[in-house]
Design a protein around this motif. Sequence first.
Motif, PDB file in Angstrom:
ATOM      1  N   GLU A   1       3.271  39.696  70.411  1.00 27.63           N
ATOM      2  CA  GLU A   1       2.972  39.987  71.811  1.00 27.63           C
ATOM      3  C   GLU A   1       1.520  39.663  72.114  1.00 27.63           C
ATOM      4  O   GLU A   1       0.621  40.030  71.355  1.00 27.63           O
ATOM      5  CB  GLU A   1       3.232  41.477  72.102  1.00 27.63           C
ATOM      6  CG  GLU A   1       2.806  41.874  73.511  1.00 27.63           C
ATOM      7  CD  GLU A   1       3.064  43.333  73.856  1.00 27.63           C
ATOM      8  OE1 GLU A   1       3.762  44.022  73.074  1.00 27.63           O
ATOM      9  OE2 GLU A   1       2.558  43.782  74.891  1.00 27.63           O
TER      10      GLU A   1
ATOM     11  N   ASP B   1       3.792  39.585  77.397  1.00 27.44           N
ATOM     12  CA  ASP B   1       3.551  40.763  78.223  1.00 27.44           C
ATOM     13  C   ASP B   1       2.841  40.299  79.483  1.00 27.44           C
ATOM     14  O   ASP B   1       1.658  39.942  79.461  1.00 27.44           O
ATOM     15  CB  ASP B   1       2.724  41.806  77.466  1.00 27.44           C
ATOM     16  CG  ASP B   1       2.661  43.121  78.222  1.00 27.44           C
ATOM     17  OD1 ASP B   1       2.414  43.075  79.448  1.00 27.44           O
ATOM     18  OD2 ASP B   1       2.864  44.183  77.609  1.00 27.44           O
TER      19      ASP B   1
ATOM     20  N   ASN C   1      -0.086  42.376  80.608  1.00 24.71           N
ATOM     21  CA  ASN C   1      -1.292  42.114  79.818  1.00 24.71           C
ATOM     22  C   ASN C   1      -2.006  40.855  80.299  1.00 24.71           C
ATOM     23  O   ASN C   1      -3.240  40.809  80.330  1.00 24.71           O
ATOM     24  CB  ASN C   1      -0.944  41.965  78.330  1.00 24.71           C
ATOM     25  CG  ASN C   1      -0.574  43.297  77.700  1.00 24.71           C
ATOM     26  OD1 ASN C   1      -0.755  44.348  78.312  1.00 24.71           O
ATOM     27  ND2 ASN C   1      -0.058  43.262  76.484  1.00 24.71           N
TER      28      ASN C   1
ATOM     29  N   HIS D   1       7.563  41.699  78.487  1.00 27.52           N
ATOM     30  CA  HIS D   1       7.207  43.089  78.778  1.00 27.52           C
ATOM     31  C   HIS D   1       6.630  43.175  80.180  1.00 27.52           C
ATOM     32  O   HIS D   1       5.829  42.336  80.564  1.00 27.52           O
ATOM     33  CB  HIS D   1       6.112  43.577  77.808  1.00 27.52           C
ATOM     34  CG  HIS D   1       6.640  44.168  76.548  1.00 27.52           C
ATOM     35  ND1 HIS D   1       5.814  44.646  75.562  1.00 27.52           N
ATOM     36  CD2 HIS D   1       7.913  44.402  76.119  1.00 27.52           C
ATOM     37  CE1 HIS D   1       6.552  45.119  74.573  1.00 27.52           C
ATOM     38  NE2 HIS D   1       7.824  44.970  74.877  1.00 27.52           N
TER      39      HIS D   1
ATOM     40  N   HIS E   1       0.453  51.562  80.635  1.00 27.48           N
ATOM     41  CA  HIS E   1       1.901  51.797  80.619  1.00 27.48           C
ATOM     42  C   HIS E   1       2.214  53.173  81.204  1.00 27.48           C
ATOM     43  O   HIS E   1       3.175  53.804  80.816  1.00 27.48           O
ATOM     44  CB  HIS E   1       2.487  51.744  79.199  1.00 27.48           C
ATOM     45  CG  HIS E   1       2.236  50.464  78.484  1.00 27.48           C
ATOM     46  ND1 HIS E   1       2.516  50.288  77.164  1.00 27.48           N
ATOM     47  CD2 HIS E   1       1.732  49.284  78.928  1.00 27.48           C
ATOM     48  CE1 HIS E   1       2.192  49.065  76.807  1.00 27.48           C
ATOM     49  NE2 HIS E   1       1.707  48.441  77.854  1.00 27.48           N
TER      50      HIS E   1
ATOM     51  N   GLU F   1       8.092  48.786  80.184  1.00 31.14           N
ATOM     52  CA  GLU F   1       7.387  49.675  79.247  1.00 31.14           C
ATOM     53  C   GLU F   1       6.793  50.840  80.020  1.00 31.14           C
ATOM     54  O   GLU F   1       6.049  50.629  80.984  1.00 31.14           O
ATOM     55  CB  GLU F   1       6.200  48.944  78.605  1.00 31.14           C
ATOM     56  CG  GLU F   1       6.510  47.951  77.545  1.00 31.14           C
ATOM     57  CD  GLU F   1       5.235  47.467  76.857  1.00 31.14           C
ATOM     58  OE1 GLU F   1       4.400  46.857  77.544  1.00 31.14           O
ATOM     59  OE2 GLU F   1       5.082  47.710  75.649  1.00 31.14           O
TER      60      GLU F   1
HETATM   61 FE   LIG Z   1       3.630  45.256  75.887  1.00 30.34          FE
END
Ligand SMILES: [Fe+2]
Lengths: 262, 410
Positions: B156, B189, B192, B220, B243, B270
Motif C-alpha cells: 500500500e 490508497d 493517502n 482503500h 481513518h 477504512e
Molecule cells: Fe489504507
Amino acid sequence: MAKLYRIQQEIKNYFMGKKVNPKILSPESQKELSIYKSLAIDSLNSTMRKIFPLCYKILQDNWNPIIQEYYETYPSNSAIYNQVAKSFSIYLKDWKFRWKYRNENYPKWLFELAEYEWVEVDLFNYYRDRKISDDSSDSNLKSSGELIRLTKAHKVYRFDYPISKIVEHLSSERQIYNLTYFKKAKERLLIFRDRYDKIRYFLLSDGSYYLIDKLRSGTNVQDLYKKFYKKFGITEVDIDSTEAKLNDLLINFTKEGILTSS
Amino acid sequence: MDKSKLKYFGLGLGYRREIRKDIIEFLENPIPQTLIQWLEIVPENYIYKGGLPRKNFEEILDLGVPLIPHSVNLSIASASRNKKRLEFDFHLLRGLKELFDEIKAPWFSDHLSCSRIGDHYFQELIPVPFTKEAVEVISNNIKFLEDYFQLPFLFENPSYYSHIVKPEMRETTFINSILKKAKCGLLLDVNNVFVNSVNHRYLPKQFIDELDLRRVVQIHMAGHRKGYKSKLANHEIKILDTHGENMRDQVLDLFSYTMKKTRPKAVLLERDSNFDNEGFEGLTDELKKLRFIMDSKLEFFQENQENTDESAENSEATSSAGAINEANADNTRAEGVQAQPTEIDKEALIAQAQASIDNAGMDDAGDIADVNFDAMNLPSSTAEAPAPEKKEKSNLENDIDTLSQEFMDL
Ligand SMILES: [Fe+2]
C-alpha cells in the motif's frame, strides 16, 4: 544494503530517545520524524490507559511523560500490538523509575499491580485448549485414569502485597485510601480465564498452591492425592476429610473451566 | 502476480471490534446487498489468540463473508545489516500463515513502510526513503514473503509526512520500480494520495496518472482530518490520515477519476475510529457513495480500457502512464543519484505538470460532475458538494494552492 540499514539504525536511536548521528539523520530529519514518534506515543497512551486503568488512577499527573519514557526504553519485540504493554511492570520496578519519581511516594506495590493488570489482558493471548473438562461430578474425576491439567490460560503469581484486595479497592468507585494503607502481606494468586472467558482469580493456600503446581504439568487424580498426603503428612485418620476437601477443590476448578483432560 | 487470475470481491469494509455487532446484524440480513461483500482484517490482531478475541473472530468467520488480510507489521521496508533482505520474525510469519490458510486469503498486503527496526516494533508506519537501495531491499523482502506464503502480495502507498532523507527519485517512480522488480500488486490508497498531495504539494490526479495502474488489485478509501502538531518538536503537518472521518469530496472525486482508469478486484472503506459519530448508518452511507461510483465507472472502464490492466504480467507497455514510468525508472538507474525533491526540482515539475495538464485537455476538472450524489438521497453535506468549475489553464503552483485552499476552507 548498508546505507538504508544505517539510516534505520539511527531512526531506531531517535525513537528510543538515544543519541543520534547527525551526519546520518540530520536535526531537521529528526524534527520530521517527531510526527511519527508523537503519533505512536499517542496511540500507545490510549492503549496503556485501557490495559492499566488502576495504575493510571495512581500515576495520573505523570502518566504522559511516563508513557513516553516507557515507549523509549521498552520498545516491543512482538508484532502483536497489545504485547507492547508486557514490560510495563518491569519498567515500574526498575530503580531508574523509582529514583526519578522518588518524591511522588508511589506505593511499593505499584509494579505488582501493573503485573496483575497486564495478566488480565495477556490471558487472552493463549489459545483455547481443545477440550475443557465439564463433567464436574466427583465420581468422574476419580474413576477416570485420564491425565488432568490446568488449561494454558492461567498464571500463578506470588505477590508481596495483597494485590487482590488492592485491585478490589481501586476498582471500586470509593475514594482511594492513603496508598500506603496496604501493608506487606504475601499473597499467591491463580489468575485464570474461566469457561465464560472472564478473568478470575483464586487465592492459594500452601495446599492449593502445591496442587496447582502438580496440575500444571498434568497428573491423574489418584497420583495427585497420594503425593499430596505424603507432602503434608496426612495420616489415615485425616484422609477422608482431606479427600473431601480436595474433591471440592477439583470440582470447583472444573466448574470454572480451568481443568482440561487428555 | 497475474491480476487476471485473481477473484473479484467488490466493495468491502474494514472489520473493527467496535462495529462487530453491527456488521453481524447487517450481514445476517438475508436481503441481497452490495455494500459489504467482504471484510478486511488486520491479521496481527487475530494470531495466537484464545478466549473472547478468538470467539469473536470465529463468529465473523462463520458469517461466510470473504476475509482479506491487511498487515501492519511485516515491515517490508526494513533492511538488515548483511543480508539482501530482512531477517523476518518467524513467530509472526507462522501465526500469519496459519491464519491466511484458515481464512483462505486470496492475497495479503502491508504498507510501503518500516515498522520494525532490529528486534523492535515501533507501532508506527515509518516512511522509507525513495532510493534505489530501498527499491532493491523492498523487492527482495516482497519476493521472500510471496515465496513463504505462496500468495500474491500487494503493498500500500502510505501517507507520509516527511522525507527522512533526500529522495533519489519521485514517489511514483519509486512505487513503479518496486512493482516492476518485485512483480507484485498495488493496494492503492486514494485517500493517502490526496493527503500526501496536500502535505507535499503535488497534483493528485497527475500522481494517479503516473502510477502503473495495471497492477492495482485493491483500493482503500478513507477520511482524514486537518493538522497535527508533534508533541515532541515544533513541527506541524497540514492534514493527517486518521481513518476516523467521513471521506472528503475531493477524495471521492479522485476515486472516481481512478476508477475510470483501472478496475481493482476489491475496494475498501477504512474506518478505525469515531464509530459513534453517525452510527453504523453513517458508515453504510459512506459505502453507498463508493458503490455508486463503482457502478457508474465500471461501464466507462469497460468501454475504454478493453481490459488492458487485467494482465499486467504479460503486457509491459500497454498503458502510456506505465510506459512513461518505466522510462523514468530506467533513467534513474542510468544516471545514478537523481534527486527530485519537490523544492529543488520545482521548475521541472511545474513544466511536467503543465505538459500533462495540456495533454489531458483539462477533462479531469469536471470529473465529479458525473457523480450524481443527489440521486442517492445522501446527507446534505455531500449532496450539496459543488462540482468544480472548469478552470482556465493554470500552472502547478496555482493548482496546488487552490487545492490546499479548498481543503482548508472545508
Ligand atoms: Fe489504507
